[in-house]
Design a protein around this motif. Structure first.
Motif, mmCIF file in Angstrom:
data_model
loop_
_atom_site.group_PDB
_atom_site.id
_atom_site.type_symbol
_atom_site.label_atom_id
_atom_site.label_comp_id
_atom_site.label_asym_id
_atom_site.label_seq_id
_atom_site.Cartn_x
_atom_site.Cartn_y
_atom_site.Cartn_z
ATOM 1 N N MET A 55 44.079 43.356 37.788
ATOM 2 C CA MET A 55 42.780 42.709 37.568
ATOM 3 C C MET A 55 42.910 41.581 36.539
ATOM 4 O O MET A 55 42.392 40.475 36.739
ATOM 5 C CB MET A 55 41.770 43.753 37.093
ATOM 6 C CG MET A 55 40.380 43.189 36.809
ATOM 7 S SD MET A 55 39.297 44.390 36.014
ATOM 8 C CE MET A 55 40.107 44.541 34.415
ATOM 9 N N TYR A 56 43.598 41.872 35.428
ATOM 10 C CA TYR A 56 43.794 40.838 34.416
ATOM 11 C C TYR A 56 44.513 39.620 35.010
ATOM 12 O O TYR A 56 44.182 38.474 34.687
ATOM 13 C CB TYR A 56 44.629 41.384 33.259
ATOM 14 C CG TYR A 56 43.941 42.407 32.390
ATOM 15 C CD1 TYR A 56 42.617 42.245 31.992
ATOM 16 C CD2 TYR A 56 44.627 43.527 31.939
ATOM 17 C CE1 TYR A 56 42.004 43.178 31.180
ATOM 18 C CE2 TYR A 56 44.020 44.473 31.119
ATOM 19 C CZ TYR A 56 42.711 44.289 30.745
ATOM 20 O OH TYR A 56 42.111 45.208 29.934
ATOM 21 N N ASP A 57 45.501 39.870 35.841
ATOM 22 C CA ASP A 57 46.268 38.778 36.445
ATOM 23 C C ASP A 57 45.349 37.908 37.297
ATOM 24 O O ASP A 57 45.326 36.676 37.157
ATOM 25 C CB ASP A 57 47.406 39.356 37.289
ATOM 26 C CG ASP A 57 48.389 38.285 37.766
ATOM 27 O OD1 ASP A 57 47.998 37.104 37.853
ATOM 28 O OD2 ASP A 57 49.539 38.630 38.060
ATOM 29 N N VAL A 58 44.571 38.554 38.159
ATOM 30 C CA VAL A 58 43.680 37.797 39.046
ATOM 31 C C VAL A 58 42.631 37.031 38.239
ATOM 32 O O VAL A 58 42.299 35.880 38.558
ATOM 33 C CB VAL A 58 43.018 38.742 40.063
ATOM 34 C CG1 VAL A 58 41.923 38.018 40.846
ATOM 35 C CG2 VAL A 58 44.067 39.316 41.018
ATOM 36 N N MET A 78 45.047 38.259 30.951
ATOM 37 C CA MET A 78 45.942 39.347 30.549
ATOM 38 C C MET A 78 46.015 39.462 29.023
ATOM 39 O O MET A 78 46.521 38.574 28.347
ATOM 40 C CB MET A 78 47.338 39.081 31.105
ATOM 41 C CG MET A 78 48.333 40.206 30.836
ATOM 42 S SD MET A 78 48.202 41.500 32.058
ATOM 43 C CE MET A 78 48.745 40.613 33.541
ATOM 44 N N PRO A 79 45.514 40.580 28.422
ATOM 45 C CA PRO A 79 45.513 40.660 26.958
ATOM 46 C C PRO A 79 46.796 41.205 26.353
ATOM 47 O O PRO A 79 47.041 40.983 25.170
ATOM 48 C CB PRO A 79 44.350 41.617 26.674
ATOM 49 C CG PRO A 79 44.323 42.517 27.872
ATOM 50 C CD PRO A 79 44.770 41.689 29.040
ATOM 51 N N THR A 80 47.592 41.922 27.150
ATOM 52 C CA THR A 80 48.772 42.575 26.574
ATOM 53 C C THR A 80 49.951 42.559 27.535
ATOM 54 O O THR A 80 49.810 42.943 28.700
ATOM 55 C CB THR A 80 48.469 44.042 26.217
ATOM 56 O OG1 THR A 80 47.346 44.099 25.350
ATOM 57 C CG2 THR A 80 49.664 44.692 25.534
ATOM 58 N N ILE A 81 51.085 42.108 27.046
ATOM 59 C CA ILE A 81 52.366 42.347 27.714
ATOM 60 C C ILE A 81 53.048 43.441 26.913
ATOM 61 O O ILE A 81 53.293 43.269 25.713
ATOM 62 C CB ILE A 81 53.229 41.084 27.762
ATOM 63 C CG1 ILE A 81 52.612 40.065 28.708
ATOM 64 C CG2 ILE A 81 54.652 41.407 28.197
ATOM 65 C CD1 ILE A 81 53.395 38.781 28.826
#
Length: 715
Positions: free
Chosen positions: A490-493, A497-500
């Motif tokens: 979801m973050y990618d779409v 993205m908050p965290t790697i």
């Protein structure tokens, strides 16, 4: 990693949380006891019944007004052509005003036997009853059956009702109509004993000559007929102004009052009808104060119950909406990443893998061997030993692997170790790996392919739990699978993205150098760094096929320490990057998508989670079991469907789903208590120190001996 000096964690909030939970449970209990009250009366007696055992005949054959505080019972009846209309189960905000309006139009007085809990809910109606010249009596606090109640319950019901009325009107009542009663001839021995006991506290019992049974809604003619005295006799007439639909009662009054008035009847209160002094006397200051406090308590309990029910509804809606968004985004992400891309060249430029290590002797050899065995053309591995005391650096050096460098430094913390590795790296593509992580042969290759897009600055891999044989490991396995395969897709779409994760992430060296390296001012350096990359204008994506195996905490104590640091560090990073809310581009997407999502689902809802458990405990005692079971099973099926979908996306077995029901006990509580502790720590300004997790070597066990699985070291 580095050990920061910190004040002792606050403790008082645990007492406050427990106190709050108990108060909330008490509020729900109070609200349950005073809502959903039944109405109605008991079997009708005609005044000529055979006396029940234990009930004197002069009571069953006498008048409906009973004084039982003497050796011999005394009963009184209404004089001829005198009707004392009595109304039970009120006050009701809909029907009591209509009854009062009819009585006022016909200049009739009546006696209202009120339920104490409803007095607290509708104090203005009680005051109106008195202001219009009517009389008030007690009908217990929760409409309890006095004949079936214990002694302490009977005393409490009458005392609370007396205080409730005193708090609202400044007067105390003496008249008592026991719920589910009718005429004297219907009295049972337990009911008679209860009335005798009530007489000891100054109560005068009032039963009925004519029970209209209006609560059964038999129709207006039937109510009028039941209320009409025979042959000009007087009567105490039992009707209801609360406890259900009283439209027939109101209509019957409109007919009864003029009909009996034409026949010469007068309508009065019970006390006036038997020519007795006023049944209401000034209340003591103590009872007035107690009654007022009790009304506030009941009001607060009602608000608390309403707030929890609203909270549960909002949480359910948010949970379903979240799942819907996750599924839609996951499907879109799967179609995008699994679709062959024509014309795109494979990324094969050199990669530097940086492994910060502090006392990682249990897993470091396996980590390094898995990296060296990677199916990637040009790879260097840099192990930065951050002042380990367990021989971590010596283990790597004794392996004598080609392409592996060991850099030693004094203990300065993980961010410092990473920055040392970044400065020493020769390649422009950097992979950051925790010292307890094992890569598959194709992990590095798959991880860096996203850099074919020049706008991508960082890539998250797919972390899996290695030690999943025990129950705690299975729970974390499910959590990781759901988090990576639903949240990160979801973050990618949504490009926020908050965290790697520190276990597996790839970065462009130029991006890291431009940002000043890995930040060291939060405990979640991976989240802080990822947010900085986004705010710098780079895209951050997720690569599902780049798999890394990591060792999850094996005990609840270790789990607590790890999640406490993660949660606290994440909040630090969110606060640090709060200005992203006002930015445009990638930073704005983080601020307006990622940060609100984290706030709601990782902070606000977990903080509200204790209320859910309190409601569940309350439900065990006060809600129908069928409702409770259906709600629990429905929630569990929703969670199972979510987890099953995530497992399917990750090509994992569905077997661990059996542990989901048990996850609701202990594990879920640990997760939300971690959030509580983290929030309190942040609010009081404490600085949390690093907690190192004890390693067991479960991640290393995936590789087996050095020569297994074709992972022999390249020399």
């Amino acid at each position: 990693m580095a050990r920061h000096v910190a004040r002792r964690d606050p403790r008082a909030h645990w007492f406050l949380l427990l106190l709050g939970v108990l108060l909330l449970l008490a509020a729900l209990t109070v609200n349950a006891l005073v809502t959903g009250l039944a109405g109605g009366s008991g079997p009708a007696g005609d005044g000529h019944d055979v006396a029940a055992p234990g009930v004197p005949k002069e009571v069953t054959t006498g008048g409906p007004v009973l004084r039982l505080d003497r050796d011999e019972p005394v009963s009184r009846a209404m004089p001829d052509r005198t009707v004392a209309l009595t109304f039970d189960d009120g006050p009701d905000p809909r029907w009591t005003p209509q009854v009062l309006d009819v009585l006022r139009r016909h200049d009739a007085k009546a006696t209202f036997f009120v339920v104490g809990a409803r007095v607290n809910e509708h104090p203005d109606l009680v005051r109106r009853i008195l202001a219009e010249g009517h009389e008030i009596g007690s009908h217990t606090f929760t409409h309890a059956h006095l004949g079936a109640a214990s002694t302490w319950r009977r005393d409490l019901e009458l005392s609370l009702t007396r205080k409730a009325i005193a708090g609202v009107t400044g007067r105390e009542v003496t008249l008592l109509r026991p719920p589910f009663s009718s005429g004297p001839g219907a009295l049972t021995a337990p009911e008679y004993d209860a009335l005798r006991a009530a007489a000891g506290t100054g109560h005068v019992a009032v039963l009925a000559d004519r029970d209209t049974k209006d609560w059964q809604r038999p129709g207006v003619p039937a109510i009028v007929e039941a209320a009409t005295p025979q042959r000009g006799r007087g009567a105490v007439v039992l009707m209801h102004d609360g406890g259900g639909d009283r439209s027939e009662t109101v209509a019957a009054l409109e007919r009864l009052l003029p009909d009996l008035t034409r026949q010469g009847y007068r309508f009065t209160t019970v006390s006036d009808g038997i020519d007795a002094p006023s049944s209401m006397v000034p209340a003591s200051l103590d009872n007035r104060v107690s009654g007022t406090a009790m009304r506030w308590t009941q009001t607060g309990a009602r608000w608390a119950a309403g707030a929890i029910e609203t909270l549960l509804a909002v949480a359910l809606v948010l949970g379903v909406a979240r799942l819907a968004v996750q599924v839609v985004c996951a499907q879109r992400h799967v179609r995008r990443v699994r679709r062959p891309v024509r014309g795109r060249h494979a990324v094969t430029e050199p990669v530097s893998v940086i492994v910060p290590a502090y006392n990682e002797a249990a897993n470091i050899a396996a980590t390094v061997r898995s990296l060296v065995a990677s199916a990637y053309p040009t790879l260097e591995v840099i192990v930065v030993d951050d002042g380990s005391s367990d021989g971590t650096a010596e283990i790597v050096e004794r392996m004598r692997l080609r392409g592996v460098r060991v850099i030693r430094q004094a203990n300065a913390g993980k961010p410092a170790a990473l920055n040392t590795g970044i400065r020493a790296a020769r390649a422009n593509l950097l992979v950051l790996v925790d010292g307890d992580t094992v890569f598959q042969r194709d992990t590095v290759y798959r991880l860096v392919q996203g850099f074919a897009d020049p706008t991508v600055g960082a890539i998250s891999g797919n972390t899996k739990v290695a030690n999943r044989r025990r129950l705690l490991g299975r729970w974390q396995h499910l959590e990781y699978v759901i988090g990576f395969n639903l949240d990160r897709r979801m973050y990618d779409v949504l490009e926020c993205m908050p965290t790697i994760p520190g276990a597996i992430g790839a970065f462009r060296r130029e991006a890291l150098l431009a940002l000043g390296g890995v930040p060291a001012d939060t405990l979640a350096e991976d989240t802080d760094l990822t947010m900085k990359v986004l705010r710098a204008g780079w895209r951050v994506v997720y690569e599902e096929s780049a798999i890394a195996w990591t060792e999850a905490p094996a005990t609840l104590r270790q789990l607590w320490r790890q999640r406490y640091r993660w949660c606290y560090g994440t909040m630090q990073a969110m606060w640090k990057h709060r200005h992203a809310l006002r930015e445009s581009g990638a930073g704005g997407k983080l601020g307006r998508r990622g940060l609100p999502y984290l706030t709601v689902f990782q902070i606000v809802l977990p903080l509200a989670a204790p209320a859910v458990d309190v409601y569940a405990i309350y439900g065990l005692f006060f809600l129908p079991w069928t409702t409770l079971v259906l709600a629990w099973v429905g929630l569990l099926l929703l969670q199972a469907a979510t987890a099953g979908y995530a497992l399917r996306l990750d090509r994992e077995r569905l077997g661990p789903l059996w542990s989901l029901p048990f996850q609701q006990v202990v594990y879920r509580q640990v997760m939300y208590l971690v959030v509580v502790q983290s929030v309190v720590t942040a609010l009081v300004g404490n600085r949390l120190r690093w907690h190192r997790m004890v390693r067991t070597g479960d991640a290393a066990a995936l590789l087996g001996p050095p020569a297994d699985n074709g992972l022999a070291a390249r020399r």
